[in-house]
Write a protein that holds these residues in place. Structure first.
Motif, PDB file in Angstrom:
ATOM      1  N   ALA A 222       0.825  -1.206   0.000  1.00  0.00           N
ATOM      2  CA  ALA A 222       0.000   0.000   0.000  1.00  0.00           C
ATOM      3  C   ALA A 222       0.858   1.253   0.000  1.00  0.00           C
ATOM      4  CB  ALA A 222      -0.922  -0.010   1.213  1.00  0.00           C
ATOM      5  N   GLY A 223       0.330   2.289  -0.617  1.00  0.00           N
ATOM      6  CA  GLY A 223       0.988   3.584  -0.572  1.00  0.00           C
ATOM      7  C   GLY A 223       1.486   4.093  -1.907  1.00  0.00           C
ATOM      8  N   ARG A 224       1.428   3.280  -2.936  1.00  0.00           N
ATOM      9  CA  ARG A 224       1.854   3.765  -4.243  1.00  0.00           C
ATOM     10  C   ARG A 224       0.748   4.631  -4.830  1.00  0.00           C
ATOM     11  NH1 ARG A 224       4.470  -1.106  -3.786  1.00  0.00           N
ATOM     12  NH2 ARG A 224       6.700  -1.046  -4.198  1.00  0.00           N
ATOM     13  N   SER A 225       1.154   5.754  -5.350  1.00  0.00           N
ATOM     14  CA  SER A 225       0.199   6.741  -5.846  1.00  0.00           C
ATOM     15  C   SER A 225      -0.389   6.335  -7.195  1.00  0.00           C
ATOM     16  CB  SER A 225       0.901   8.097  -5.998  1.00  0.00           C
ATOM     17  OG  SER A 225       1.866   8.006  -7.041  1.00  0.00           O
ATOM     18  N   VAL A 226      -1.452   7.020  -7.569  1.00  0.00           N
ATOM     19  CA  VAL A 226      -2.043   6.831  -8.891  1.00  0.00           C
ATOM     20  C   VAL A 226      -1.003   7.185  -9.957  1.00  0.00           C
ATOM     21  CG1 VAL A 226      -3.830   7.665 -10.473  1.00  0.00           C
ATOM     22  CG2 VAL A 226      -4.387   7.219  -8.075  1.00  0.00           C
ATOM     23  N   LYS A 227      -0.198   8.200  -9.697  1.00  0.00           N
ATOM     24  CA  LYS A 227       0.850   8.605 -10.645  1.00  0.00           C
ATOM     25  C   LYS A 227       1.819   7.455 -10.900  1.00  0.00           C
ATOM     26  CE  LYS A 227       4.546  11.966 -11.299  1.00  0.00           C
ATOM     27  NZ  LYS A 227       5.271  13.109 -10.720  1.00  0.00           N
TER      28      LYS A 227
END
Length: 126
Positions: free
Chosen positions: A76-81
């Motif tokens: 968890a924690g990876r951005s949409v970018k």
């Protein structure tokens, strides 16, 4: 520690599976994943066991028997970018290999870090 699962219709050649798995791995590495962090599996199913619509929801061509469903478990924690970067690199590499990206569906699943135990029952991020 991404875990990648490909689901596809059989039969597929080892070269086809390697092409897709290598493209996924390169896209993940390009987004900051350690190059040694490679955990992948392939589920190759008969047509009766892997069904999909040829055009839903907005496929520009038609899906064929080369359709590949890619599931990527990510911490968890990876951005949409970052996820968009992974997708762009993946599509670029697959197109360069002659694969129609309209035959590609990718699903990301974010997993809380306390739910990962990479070895020995240890939970290093909890």
């Amino acid at each position: 520690m991404p875990i990648v699962t490909l689901t596809l219709r059989r039969p597929k050649t080892p070269a086809f599976k390697t092409m897709v798995l290598d493209a996924v791995h390169a896209a993940l590495v390009g987004a900051g994943v350690n190059p040694n962090d490679r955990f992948q599996r392939v589920l190759e199913l008969d047509a009766d066991d892997f069904r999909f619509d040829a055009v839903f929801p907005d496929v520009r061509t038609r899906r064929t028997d080369d359709f590949v469903l890619v599931e990527i478990l990510l911490g968890a924690g990876r951005s949409v970018k970052v996820k968009k970067q992974i997708l762009a690199t993946l599509v670029e590499r697959l197109e360069a290999a002659g694969f129609d990206p309209e035959n590609l569906m990718v699903c990301f699943q974010d997993v809380a870090w306390e739910n990962w135990s990479p070895a020995g029952g240890r939970v290093p991020h909890a």
